[in-house]
Design a protein around this motif. Structure first.
Motif, mmCIF file in Angstrom:
data_model
loop_
_atom_site.group_PDB
_atom_site.id
_atom_site.type_symbol
_atom_site.label_atom_id
_atom_site.label_comp_id
_atom_site.label_asym_id
_atom_site.label_seq_id
_atom_site.Cartn_x
_atom_site.Cartn_y
_atom_site.Cartn_z
ATOM 1 N N ILE A 5 8.816 -3.649 -3.078
ATOM 2 C CA ILE A 5 7.622 -2.823 -2.884
ATOM 3 C C ILE A 5 6.664 -3.552 -1.964
ATOM 4 N N GLU A 6 6.141 -2.821 -0.995
ATOM 5 C CA GLU A 6 5.089 -3.356 -0.135
ATOM 6 C C GLU A 6 3.793 -2.635 -0.493
ATOM 7 N N SER A 40 -0.323 -7.176 3.915
ATOM 8 C CA SER A 40 0.249 -6.564 2.719
ATOM 9 C C SER A 40 0.807 -7.624 1.780
ATOM 10 N N THR A 41 1.190 -7.154 0.611
ATOM 11 C CA THR A 41 1.825 -7.993 -0.404
ATOM 12 C C THR A 41 3.133 -7.322 -0.792
ATOM 13 N N VAL A 50 9.229 -4.249 -12.139
ATOM 14 C CA VAL A 50 8.306 -4.204 -11.000
ATOM 15 C C VAL A 50 7.324 -3.050 -11.151
ATOM 16 N N MET A 51 7.832 -1.881 -11.508
ATOM 17 C CA MET A 51 6.952 -0.715 -11.626
ATOM 18 C C MET A 51 5.935 -0.901 -12.753
ATOM 19 N N GLU A 52 6.347 -1.503 -13.859
ATOM 20 C CA GLU A 52 5.418 -1.755 -14.965
ATOM 21 C C GLU A 52 4.308 -2.710 -14.531
ATOM 22 N N VAL A 53 4.674 -3.783 -13.877
ATOM 23 C CA VAL A 53 3.693 -4.780 -13.434
ATOM 24 C C VAL A 53 2.765 -4.184 -12.379
ATOM 25 N N VAL A 54 3.329 -3.513 -11.393
ATOM 26 C CA VAL A 54 2.511 -2.940 -10.312
ATOM 27 C C VAL A 54 1.557 -1.888 -10.869
ATOM 28 N N LEU A 70 -4.450 2.879 -1.705
ATOM 29 C CA LEU A 70 -3.326 1.977 -1.924
ATOM 30 C C LEU A 70 -2.127 2.572 -1.198
ATOM 31 N N TYR A 71 -1.632 1.840 -0.224
ATOM 32 C CA TYR A 71 -0.419 2.236 0.472
ATOM 33 C C TYR A 71 0.733 1.497 -0.185
#
Length: 86
Positions: A5-6, A40-41, A50-54, A70-71
């Motif tokens: 994910i960017e 970006s990060t 990843v989705m839970e953390v983001v 947020l892009y």
């Protein structure tokens, strides 16, 4: 399934840095692979993790700003080892 994910957080206000710094530090502390550049990060790992953390940390960053964007780009593969061939 692994994803990449960017993220680009863009608070629309004068005091924009605290929310961006908050997001980056929270992502770094998550244990996921995180890489940054000036624009970006990138976050890499297993989809659900990843989705839970983001989701969690984007929400907490949004709570620090009045307005913002947020892009987010999601790639279905772990691109953390990508190196340009030129």
């Amino acid at each position: 399934m692994n994803i990449s994910i960017e993220l680009t957080l863009t608070p629309i206000q004068d005091d924009f840095e605290p929310a961006i710094i908050h997001l980056i530090k929270a992502l770094r502390e998550s244990g996921l692979t995180v890489m940054e550049n000036p624009l970006s990060t990138q976050v890499y790992g297993e989809y659900d993790q990843v989705m839970e953390v983001v989701t969690k940390h984007v929400k907490s960053s949004f709570e620090l700003i009045d307005k913002g964007l947020l892009y987010m780009k999601i790639v279905k593969s772990d691109r953390s080892d990508y190196e340009p061939h030129f």
